[in-house]
Design an enzyme around this catalytic site. Structure first.
Site, PDB file in Angstrom:
ATOM      1  N   GLU B 212       0.847  -1.187   0.000  1.00 11.94           N
ATOM      2  CA  GLU B 212       0.000   0.000   0.000  1.00 11.94           C
ATOM      3  C   GLU B 212       0.882   1.236   0.000  1.00 11.94           C
ATOM      4  O   GLU B 212       2.105   1.123   0.107  1.00 11.94           O
ATOM      5  CB  GLU B 212      -0.981  -0.006   1.180  1.00 11.94           C
ATOM      6  CG  GLU B 212      -0.327   0.038   2.545  1.00 11.94           C
ATOM      7  CD  GLU B 212      -1.322  -0.122   3.703  1.00 11.94           C
ATOM      8  OE1 GLU B 212      -2.361  -0.769   3.523  1.00 11.94           O
ATOM      9  OE2 GLU B 212      -1.035   0.395   4.781  1.00 11.94           O
ATOM     10  N   HIS B 250      -4.160   3.602   8.018  1.00  6.67           N
ATOM     11  CA  HIS B 250      -2.952   3.135   8.702  1.00  6.67           C
ATOM     12  C   HIS B 250      -1.993   4.298   8.946  1.00  6.67           C
ATOM     13  O   HIS B 250      -1.850   5.174   8.101  1.00  6.67           O
ATOM     14  CB  HIS B 250      -2.223   2.095   7.842  1.00  6.67           C
ATOM     15  CG  HIS B 250      -2.954   0.796   7.743  1.00  6.67           C
ATOM     16  ND1 HIS B 250      -2.800  -0.049   6.684  1.00  6.67           N
ATOM     17  CD2 HIS B 250      -3.832   0.201   8.579  1.00  6.67           C
ATOM     18  CE1 HIS B 250      -3.560  -1.118   6.866  1.00  6.67           C
ATOM     19  NE2 HIS B 250      -4.201  -0.988   8.003  1.00  6.67           N
TER      20      HIS B 250
END
Lengths: 380, 294
Positions: B212, B250
């Site tokens: 990611e 995150h």
């Protein structure tokens, strides 16, 4: 959380880092009072969380009360790259002999801290890094050992700061490192760090980003949070405990897990749509959280369709389905809803929704199918 | 074979008496994992559905011979719990705790490297590790995994890990081990650690890697793959459309300036010979093709 310059300077001051005497002002009168107190000449600085303030006319020198009145009046209300100025920082103007750059941040690949120090400050460090990388002295710091004065002294020598500045700069760098670590900053940056003609070193600007994960041990951060200007959609989402980021598109997105939420944005984009938001309902979300998520998305006037993409892990799909029904009862959901439901209790979840499915409440078997259907609604 | 854990791995749960610790600890045991003890200071001598609870990790290790620990404690206590596990003789630590301050993670990681070089930390803020049919430590639902290999999975994201398991299991493709390394800025175990372990594992024939935005771990992994990996790698990187400067859920998933973009990561991986796919479904299909051609 990014701090305003004035908050960064106040934060620095807690750790004994020298800054120019100054104060905040929200009106022209307050600016005049601060200028009177700190003494002329002063600098009037727009407080916005965006770079390029100087070029936009947001930083002005004022030699007397008339000039403060003029500049403060012009800067308050000024729009700098979409950020409207509501607050000024007025500080005693400093004579500048030299401008340096100093910062601490996490070196993610090395899993250590990284100090950057340069005798060429006052310009964007990215530009220095690009054009003259040798002008930056990089220092790798073991988080267990920290930064001591002896190391800081070697560092200022290596960076070739002017000799009269070195000892003060070394001491200041140790304090800045303390602010960075004890103060739980993701970034603590001074640009410029200046040497004055009479030989003192202090911070002329402050750029601080705080690590939100550490907020439990920093009750003093509350005052910083109070000044955060947020997208009203984000504010509403935060009040409901949702992890939401507002975007500009028309497909409202609800997913569980940050990775899946990001992936949902990507897939919507791949099939010709644009996402209105990022929304992660998190692990273990229940019906109530799901209903809140639907309400937040529904309140966004740009949204034309709601795409719910759930892969149940800890989150149970039957809870998600109940939340969707609850939301449909609680508020008038104006957009069609397309769902893709997989994972823990997916069969039960789909069964709960089955009697309620219609032209505007639709389930699709895969993420791609659901994205295509949602985008077809959005672009209709 | 599996990496990092197997059917003989004995696991203790730090925080077993808490709500989450109990739920996941028992779920892991029900899956077949050898959950041999729990640790909660002050609750030593009690038990959680037959699993003995100890006051310290040291006591638990001495009594049970555990080599792995599952850390399920709040962010405030997580760093101390990880260090206690290492001091107590644990060599594989899985920490799922989300929200640990970055500075604590940096100190903890470097203390482990310096003082306990034989210890591996997985996480924090990760879904854990599952070797289907053998051992499941963490929060992954065991029923979406399929035993027997030949695919190894490594991922920075929790739900996308489930998605990947699902895509493969649905097609009858099993996994050797699935490792969630987590989305925090200072992960204890990174892509390269897992890729190297999969490369060395004879039963793993291909690897699915899910990245990611943020940081440069994918780029570093690409370099490593180019130089060392002989097995095919299929990759998907989430966040092509993520805006810069915003943390996408995150703590580690943030594009700063021009660094950490999904595009740069995909380019680097493609350049290393990795099959880069644009969404999880496509990645699953590509892997099915590769496995069927083996």
């Amino acid at each position: 959380m990014d701090l305003f310059e004035y908050q960064g300077k106040q934060y620095f001051a807690r750790f004994g880092i020298a800054v120019s005497p100054g104060d905040i002002a929200d009106t022209v009168e307050e600016a005049l009072a601060v200028a009177q107190r700190v003494g002329y000449p002063v600098v009037v600085k727009a407080q916005v969380k965006v770079g390029g303030r100087g070029k936009a006319g947001g930083v002005k020198l004022a030699a007397n009360a008339d000039e403060v009145r003029l500049h403060a009046g012009n800067i308050l209300g000024l729009d700098i790259k979409g950020h409207v100025v509501h607050r000024l920082w007025v500080e005693r103007s400093s004579d500048i002999a030299k401008e340096y750059y100093a910062s601490f941040t996490l070196d993610r690949p090395n899993k250590t801290h990284l100090g950057m120090l340069s005798a060429q400050g006052g310009v964007e460090i990215e530009v220095v890094a690009e054009e003259n990388p040798d002008a930056i002295a990089f220092l790798t710091i073991d988080p267990v050992r920290g930064l001591d004065l002896a190391t800081a002294r070697r560092w200022v020598d290596e960076a070739e700061l002017d000799v009269p500045a070195r000892e003060q700069a070394a001491e200041l760098l140790v304090k800045l490192y303390d602010c960075y670590t004890t103060g739980d900053c993701d970034l603590a940056e001074i640009n410029p760090l200046i040497l004055t003609p009479d030989g003192t070193v202090h911070a002329l600007d402050a750029k601080v980003t705080l690590d939100e994960n550490a907020s439990y041990r920093h009750p003093e951060w509350e005052e910083f949070r109070a000044t955060e200007t947020e997208d009203p959609r984000e504010k509403m989402a935060k009040e409901k405990g949702l992890n939401y980021i507002g975007l500009d598109g028309t497909v409202g997105i609800i997913a569980n897990g940050a990775g899946l939420a990001m992936s949902t944005l990507d897939v919507v984009n791949q099939v010709g749509g644009t996402a209105a938001n990022f929304l992660d309902i998190g692990g273990g979300a229940n019906a109530d959280i799901m209903a809140s998520a639907m309400e937040v998305i529904n309140a966004d006037p740009k949204v034309k369709v709601i795409f719910v993409n759930i892969f149940g892990g800890i989150t149970r799909v039957d809870e998600v389905a109940k939340g969707v029904l609850e939301a449909l009862q609680r508020v008038s959901i104006t957009s069609p809803v397309v769902l893709r439901l997989d994972g823990t209790n997916a069969v039960e979840g789909r069964a709960i929704l089955a009697p309620h499915l219609s032209d505007t409440l639709i389930t699709e078997p895969t993420m791609l199918d659901a994205a295509r259907r949602a985008v077809a609604f959005a672009n209709a | 074979m599996s990496i990092f854990v197997d059917e003989n791995t004995k696991v203790i749960v730090q925080g077993l008496t808490g709500g989450q610790g109990k739920f996941h600890g028992l779920r892991n045991r029900a899956y077949g994992t050898k959950v041999v003890g729990g640790v909660t200071p002050g609750k030593g001598g009690s038990d959680v559905e037959g699993i003995p609870v100890f006051n310290t990790v040291k006591e638990a290790v001495d009594a049970t011979g555990a080599s792995a620990s599952f850390v399920v404690v709040p962010p405030k206590f997580a760093s101390a719990a990880i260090i206690e596990a290492a001091e107590g003789g644990i060599t594989f630590i899985v920490c799922i705790t989300e929200g640990i301050p970055a500075h604590d993670e940096a100190v903890t990681y470097n203390r482990l490297v310096e003082e306990f070089p034989g210890v591996r930390l997985l996480g924090p803020n990760c879904p854990g590790i599952i070797s289907p049919g053998k051992c499941n430590i963490g929060i992954t639902s065991g029923d979406i995994a399929l035993a027997g290999g030949p695919v190894g999975i490594v991922s920075r994201s929790g739900t996308l890990t489930y998605q990947a398991l699902h895509e493969l299991s649905q097609q009858g493709i099993g996994q050797t081990t699935c490792v969630g390394i987590g989305g925090d800025p200072v992960p204890g175990t990174n892509f390269i650690d897992c890729l190297a372990a999969f490369e060395a594992d004879p039963e793993t024939k291909a690897v699915m890697m899910i990245g990611e935005i943020g940081g440069s771990e994918e780029e570093r992994a690409a370099e490593w793959i180019k130089a060392n990996m002989t097995k095919p790698v299929v990759s998907y990187v989430a966040g092509v459309t993520a805006p810069p400067g915003r943390k996408m859920g995150h703590a580690g998933a943030i594009i700063s300036g021009s660094k950490g973009t999904a595009q740069a990561k995909m380019d680097a991986l493609r350049d290393a010979g990795v099959h880069v796919c644009l969404n999880p479904t496509e990645a699953g299909q590509k892997m099915v093709e590769i496995v069927k051609a083996l």
